[in-house]
Design an enzyme around this catalytic site. Structure first.
Site, PDB file in Angstrom:
ATOM      1  N   ALA A  33      63.971   4.773  26.372  1.00  0.00           N
ATOM      2  CA  ALA A  33      63.960   4.363  25.270  1.00  0.00           C
ATOM      3  C   ALA A  33      65.017   4.948  24.193  1.00  0.00           C
ATOM      4  CB  ALA A  33      62.545   4.551  24.509  1.00  0.00           C
ATOM      5  N   ASN A  34      65.080   4.560  23.285  1.00  0.00           N
ATOM      6  CA  ASN A  34      66.144   5.256  22.307  1.00  0.00           C
ATOM      7  C   ASN A  34      65.690   5.531  20.839  1.00  0.00           C
ATOM      8  OD1 ASN A  34      66.442   3.022  20.370  1.00  0.00           O
ATOM      9  ND2 ASN A  34      67.125   1.812  22.383  1.00  0.00           N
ATOM     10  N   ARG A  35      66.473   5.938  19.930  1.00  0.00           N
ATOM     11  CA  ARG A  35      65.931   6.586  18.655  1.00  0.00           C
ATOM     12  C   ARG A  35      65.904   5.616  17.594  1.00  0.00           C
ATOM     13  NH1 ARG A  35      65.370  12.065  19.347  1.00  0.00           N
ATOM     14  NH2 ARG A  35      66.973  12.914  20.554  1.00  0.00           N
ATOM     15  N   ALA A  99      68.269  -2.171  18.665  1.00  0.00           N
ATOM     16  CA  ALA A  99      69.059  -1.410  19.311  1.00  0.00           C
ATOM     17  C   ALA A  99      68.465  -1.548  20.876  1.00  0.00           C
ATOM     18  CB  ALA A  99      68.901   0.063  19.047  1.00  0.00           C
TER      19      ALA A  99
END
Ligand code: CTP
Ligand code: CA
Length: 223
Positions: A33-35, A99
């Site tokens: 995943a990402n932030r 994102a």
């Protein structure tokens, strides 16, 4: 109130907004995943709806809830998001605030990977489809306005300007996501809008205010 009356400068317009991170499965219980919190995308979708647009909000697993007054399509992975975007077309404008994970695990395991196996597992990655570029470069049925975001940590304007050309979108909303800015996951944003006319730096303001201003610009561009 405007949207409830079906009025406002964007009434009768269909607008797609992608938002949030994507989750790329490693096995049934793990993912990459990402932030991204999804805050800027949610604020923008809300602002577009307030101007009267019919908003299709394609969102990955965000921490910020979707705004009121939009059609929510919840997805997990980049490939799910690509499919949902295809299904939402045609639209008058498409804004890609998600994102999207650049890579997925090729051949994700269908069973939980166990620690007990010999040695450490290695993850082989495959590149995800570029959803924004795919829509921006459509030969028929392209939205009239295609807007991308660019999350950069260095040489923001140069990278974002190159990104606009490479992807073929009309505008890029560039933001500096260096950790010291506190933008990713925060409530404020400092963006530079890159259009065919050049780069326009906006002062730092709340993501809600960035969303309102962008929604107004989009309304003006659609006429
Ligand atoms: N984007 C997309 N699909 C992808 C990757 C990115 O639709 N697979 C969109 C994002 O939603 C954003 C824009 O493309 O609007 C730019 O994303 P960004 O991550 O900044 O650009 P990349 O082309 O992935 O380049 P890099 O991460 O290497 O800077
Ligand atoms: Ca990327």
């Amino acid at each position: 109130i405007e949207s409830m009356l079906g009025q406002g400068p964007l009434s009768g317009r269909r607008v797609l907004v992608t938002s949030g991170p994507t989750h790329e499965p490693i096995d049934p219980v793990r993912y990459i995943a990402n932030r991204s919190s999804g805050a800027q995308g949610a604020a923008l979708a809300g602002a577009l709806a307030e101007l009267g647009a019919e908003v299709i909000f394609v969102t990955g697993p965000a921490t910020v809830p979707p705004p009121a007054g939009v059609r929510v399509v919840a997805v997990e992975s980049a490939r799910d998001m690509e499919q949902a975007v295809g299904a939402a077309l045609p639209v008058d404008a498409a804004v890609f605030a998600a994102a999207v994970a650049d890579w997925r695990v090729s051949g994700a395991a269908t069973r939980k990977i166990k620690k007990s196996r010999e040695g450490l597992p290695t993850l082989e990655l495959a590149e995800n489809p570029d959803i924004l570029a795919g829509v921006a470069q459509m030969q028929t049925g392209r939205p009239r306005l295609v807007v991308g975001f660019a999350a950069e940590t260095d040489d923001m304007v140069a990278h974002a300007t190159a990104k606009r050309a490479r992807k073929g979108c009309d505008w890029i909303v560039a933001n500096d996501v260096s950790t010291e800015t506190g933008i990713m996951g925060g409530t404020e944003n400092a963006v530079t809008l890159i259009t065919g006319e050049g780069a326009e730096s906006w002062p730092r303001m709340t993501k809600t205010e960035v969303a309102r201003r962008l929604a107004e610009r989009i309304a003006r561009a659609l006429g």
